[in-house]
Design an enzyme around this catalytic site. Structure first.
Site, PDB file in Angstrom:
ATOM      1  N   ASP A   1       0.823  -1.208   0.000  1.00  0.00           N
ATOM      2  CA  ASP A   1       0.000   0.000   0.000  1.00  0.00           C
ATOM      3  C   ASP A   1       0.860   1.263   0.000  1.00  0.00           C
ATOM      4  O   ASP A   1       0.566   2.230  -0.709  1.00  0.00           O
ATOM      5  CB  ASP A   1      -0.927   0.032   1.226  1.00  0.00           C
ATOM      6  CG  ASP A   1      -2.120  -0.879   1.035  1.00  0.00           C
ATOM      7  OD1 ASP A   1      -2.320  -1.346  -0.108  1.00  0.00           O
ATOM      8  OD2 ASP A   1      -2.849  -1.127   2.022  1.00  0.00           O
TER       9      ASP A   1
ATOM     10  N   LYS B   1      -1.693   8.093 -31.350  1.00  0.00           N
ATOM     11  CA  LYS B   1      -1.636   7.435 -30.058  1.00  0.00           C
ATOM     12  C   LYS B   1      -2.710   8.073 -29.195  1.00  0.00           C
ATOM     13  O   LYS B   1      -2.570   9.200 -28.733  1.00  0.00           O
ATOM     14  CB  LYS B   1      -0.254   7.633 -29.435  1.00  0.00           C
ATOM     15  CG  LYS B   1      -0.022   6.869 -28.167  1.00  0.00           C
ATOM     16  CD  LYS B   1       1.453   6.936 -27.785  1.00  0.00           C
ATOM     17  CE  LYS B   1       1.724   6.098 -26.553  1.00  0.00           C
ATOM     18  NZ  LYS B   1       0.945   6.538 -25.386  1.00  0.00           N
TER      19      LYS B   1
ATOM     20  N   GLU C   1      -8.067   0.524 -27.994  1.00  0.00           N
ATOM     21  CA  GLU C   1      -8.005   1.632 -27.055  1.00  0.00           C
ATOM     22  C   GLU C   1      -9.428   2.098 -26.799  1.00  0.00           C
ATOM     23  O   GLU C   1     -10.181   2.331 -27.740  1.00  0.00           O
ATOM     24  CB  GLU C   1      -7.214   2.765 -27.714  1.00  0.00           C
ATOM     25  CG  GLU C   1      -6.672   3.780 -26.771  1.00  0.00           C
ATOM     26  CD  GLU C   1      -5.405   3.300 -26.104  1.00  0.00           C
ATOM     27  OE1 GLU C   1      -5.060   3.873 -25.073  1.00  0.00           O
ATOM     28  OE2 GLU C   1      -4.778   2.333 -26.600  1.00  0.00           O
TER      29      GLU C   1
ATOM     30  N   CYS D   1      -1.293  50.532  -4.906  1.00  0.00           N
ATOM     31  CA  CYS D   1      -0.573  50.238  -6.142  1.00  0.00           C
ATOM     32  C   CYS D   1       0.842  49.771  -5.814  1.00  0.00           C
ATOM     33  O   CYS D   1       1.572  50.458  -5.088  1.00  0.00           O
ATOM     34  CB  CYS D   1      -0.511  51.480  -7.026  1.00  0.00           C
ATOM     35  SG  CYS D   1       0.551  51.262  -8.475  1.00  0.00           S
TER      36      CYS D   1
END
Length: 768
Positions: A56, A133, A191, A434
């Site tokens: 895990d 692909k 695919e 500013c």
DNA sequence: CACCCTCGAGTTCA
DNA sequence: CTCGAGGGTG
């Protein structure tokens, strides 16, 4: 995920975030090997070589790396297959033939050297089957006696997950093969993917349901196929089917067939198509490495013209006989290669959010990021528009963020990767003042989101921005007056009072003024001032250079000799020459250069044509201004307001005094000259791409000179779109709307002789 | 009141 | 080049 697992993931993420990409890649490879090894042992030999907790931990580490660097998540990543969740959801299926992955190349040079090796090994020229692909999920389908018996994910290549039940619901995948020419056992590889549009609507649906969004179409395809039906309520089930029905399949491989009746890979595709299997429309057989490379480059530039996402091109040797001859390494066949395009979406660190002030005084927050390669270039900044957008995107300073290029050009921060936060991130606070001049920022009018710096006259950022704007192409088009010179002229370190306090003095600049300027040298990487050994900032002059004996312009008694033999640089002389030349440019350019809100090139042209001089515009009332076509109340107000300001009028006066031509010679005065009766009268033309014989500006001017309207975007009101090489979205828009598209030669005919001449040329038969 | 268009900003490339 | 914002026009 359990609490313990969450902790492990977060802790891993914190470390991994600091790894450079190459180390992360190496770590991902190492973890993948460990995990696959453990799985091999588990499934193949029925033995556990590691305990569950270790397994895990590896998985969480790998997941963390892939979240940070999605481009490292290969299609065969263990995180996408068996055991990713608990390992018991789907039954393992052993593939009849190992599903190999492909080796990757990342550049044309690497591809060509692969092809050269193939041809050397084969001992002859070969053909290359080139195909897209697809960014989806690889699947293996097994047909026995023409019937679909099982479908499996790739898994680790040898053993995959059985997803047959889910696959049976996909419309694009036949349950039975057509005809009867197929062998008793067929295993095809394909695919499964989402079209971009379907992926977008799927995520929109997930959002309305409050479910997790999918990071990319591949994860979505994987997630959809690996949905378990048990335990779901009916509504979720329906939604799932709706999504699954949008999956499509394209076949690009076949195995377990010892004696095919065709001799090429492309022949196999045709055969598969004849059996009713959906194959891709996008493939070609190239007869040389260069032709294959051209295919790669073509789709590199047209990735988004295809309905699904592609992350590269697969090139295979077309001759099947050579496949055995070339063989395979332990991981991948030698007769095929995957060309990977640069990723279009990457993760990077948001180092800071900084506010910049533009020429109009608008304060814009932008993201400063760790430099990252996206879609082929290195990006370190991206605009965040305003504080609401920052909030809406939910990004914190210190976050790992997802970065992409919108429209393949403009960098855009999509949002944070929340899982990778470690608690040190902080929220962005819009500054009240500013950043350049300290004035209190305020909305221009009540309710505006944008904050502005009110100090238009002397805020350095605004003066610099305006001077830069004056030199820009849409205004006076002064070569040598860009961002860098504008900064040098308005805020040098020496002299303390810059030559330009406002743009009013622009045409009064003398050689001596330029000669005296020194600026701070900044590091190209960091943007910080470069320091000398004594700790003071390094300075240099953009407008001086060391005199050389060999200089043809060498003069021992030149005016600037006092300063250690320096003379005026080429950049400086050019700037002075170009400034002088700019004084007699067209009136509309001066109007744009004045920086009146809402007055751009189009409005400026209309005004200049009607009034003929700046003085006439200054003298005009609001209503007289608004009477001009293309000018309404707002622009009229904006103009009268502008002329009401003392220092604005001072700009006009000083420019005029310096010899700038602020009137069109021979213009009869208000209401006067309008070009009528040109061959293009009443027609709207858009020019896009590079048109041979015309510059971008020149094409526009040619349209206007012929009495036509030069629009900047294509609409159904557009009569012609003149498109040259490099034309982009405008050409697509024209095709979509059915607007007539012409090339450079036809454009020339159009602007010189009119649309009739164009039709005459078309019917006289130049085709063939 | 819909369009359609222009403006303005940020960004990277050749 | 693209987007959002907002102006102009029919």
């Amino acid at each position: 995920m359990t609490d313990a697992a969450t902790d492990a993931g977060a802790a891993a993420g914190a470390d991994i975030a600091d790894l450079p990409l190459e180390s992360a890649r190496a770590e991902a490879v190492r973890l993948t090997e460990l995990i696959l090894g453990a799985r091999d042992a588990y499934y193949g030999r029925d033995a556990e070589i590691v305990d569950d907790a270790t397994y895990d931990a590896w998985m969480h580490q790998l997941e963390a790396i892939e979240r940070l660097h999605p481009e490292l998540q290969g299609q065969d990543s263990p995180t996408l297959s068996v055991g990713a969740a608990s390992g018991t959801l789907f039954a393992p299926v052993e593939h009849a033939e190992r599903m190999l992955s492909l080796d990757n190349v990342f550049s044309d040079a690497e591809f060509l050297s692969w092809a050269a090796k193939v041809e050397r090994d084969a001992g002859r020229r070969v053909h290359y089957l080139c195909e897209l692909k697809i960014d989806g999920l690889a699947l293996s389908l097994r047909y026995e006696n023409g019937r679909l018996v099982s479908a499996a994910t790739r898994g680790d290549g040898r053993v995959g997950e059985d997803v047959t039940d889910n696959v049976r619901q996909l419309r694009g995948i036949p349950q039975r093969l057509l005809g009867n020419g197929h062998p008793a056992l067929v295993e095809v590889r394909g695919e499964v993917f989402f079209n971009v549009a379907d992926f977008v609507s799927l995520n929109a649906y997930q959002e309305t349901m409050g479910d997790r969004l999918f990071a990319n179409p591949r994860n979505a395809a994987s997630g959809s196929l690996r949905q378990k039906t048990e335990g779901k309520n009916q509504r979720q089930l329906d939604a799932m089917h709706q999504r699954l029905s949008r999956l499509r399949m394209t076949v690009h491989g076949i195995g377990a067939w010892p004696d095919p009746p065709v001799s090429t890979q492309s022949g196999i595709y045709e055969l598969l198509a004849s059996w009713g299997l959906p194959t891709s429309a996008y493939y070609t057989v190239a007869d040389s490495p260069d032709a294959a490379d051209a295919f790669i480059q073509h789709y590199g530039g047209h990735r988004h013209d295809v309905e699904h996402e592609i992350d590269g091109i697969v090139v295979k040797v077309d001759e099947l006989a050579l496949h055995d001859e070339l063989g395979a390494t332990s991981r991948a066949p030698r007769w095929a290669i995957a060309y990977k395009y640069p990723p279009e979406q990457v993760n990077t660190k948001l180092l800071d959010i900084v506010v910049s002030v533009g020429r109009t005084g608008r304060a814009t927050p932008f993201a400063v990021m760790e430099p990252a390669r996206v879609a082929g270039s290195v990006v370190r900044q991206a605009t965040l528009h305003n504080q609401d957008v920052v909030k809406a995107k939910g990004v914190l300073i210190g976050d790992t963020v997802v970065l992409r290029k919108a429209g393949d050009v403009i960098p855009e921060v999509l949002g944070p990767v929340v899982e990778l936060r470690d608690g040190t991130e902080r929220a962005f606070v819009m500054p009240a003042d500013c950043p350049e001049c300290g004035s209190r920022l305020a909305p221009a009018k009540a309710g505006d989101i944008d904050l502005r710096c009110p100090n238009a006259r002397s805020c350095p950022a605004q003066v610099r921005g305006r001077v830069d704007h004056i030199g820009s192409r849409g205004a006076l088009d002064i070569e040598g007056l860009g961002e860098v010179s504008a900064a040098a002229l308005t805020q040098p370190v020496r002299p303390e009072t810059p030559p330009l306090v406002t743009e009013a003095g622009l045409f009064d600049l003398r050689a001596e003024d330029l000669f005296a300027i020194d600026v701070v040298v900044r590091d190209a990487e960091t943007g910080l001032p470069r320091l000398l050994e004594d700790g003071s900032a390094d300075t240099r002059s953009p407008f001086r250079r060391q005199r050389k004996k060999s200089d043809p312009a060498f003069q021992s008694d030149g005016p600037f000799d006092g300063d250690a033999g320096h003379i005026l640089s080429v950049a400086a002389t050019q700037l002075l020459v170009n400034l002088e030349a700019a004084k007699s440019k067209e009136l509309w350019r001066f109007l744009v250069a004045l920086n009146v809100r809402h007055v751009g090139p189009v409005a400026a042209r209309a005004l200049a044509q009607w009034f003929g001089s700046i003085d006439a515009i200054r003298a005009a009332s609001r209503d007289e201004l608004a009477a001009v076509e293309g000018v309404g109340g707002i622009i009229a107000d904006s103009l009268t307001d502008w002329f009401d300001v003392d220092w604005h009028r001072d700009i006009v006066d000083r420019w005029a005094a310096a010899g700038a031509q602020l009137a069109t010679p021979g213009h009869p005065g208000p209401g006067g000259a309008s070009v009528e009766g040109g061959v293009l009268e009443g027609l709207t033309v858009v020019a896009t791409g590079s048109l041979e014989g015309y510059s971008r500006e020149g094409a526009q001017q040619a349209i206007l000179d012929a009495g036509g309207k030069a629009a900047s975007s294509v609409s159904k009101k557009t009569d012609f779109v003149a498109a040259g090489p490099g034309a982009g979205s405008k050409l697509a828009k024209a095709e979509e709307l059915g607007v007539r598209i012409i090339d450079a030669a036809q454009f020339h005919l159009l602007v010189t002789r009119g649309p009739d001449a164009l039709d005459a040329a078309a019917t006289s038969g130049t085709e063939g």
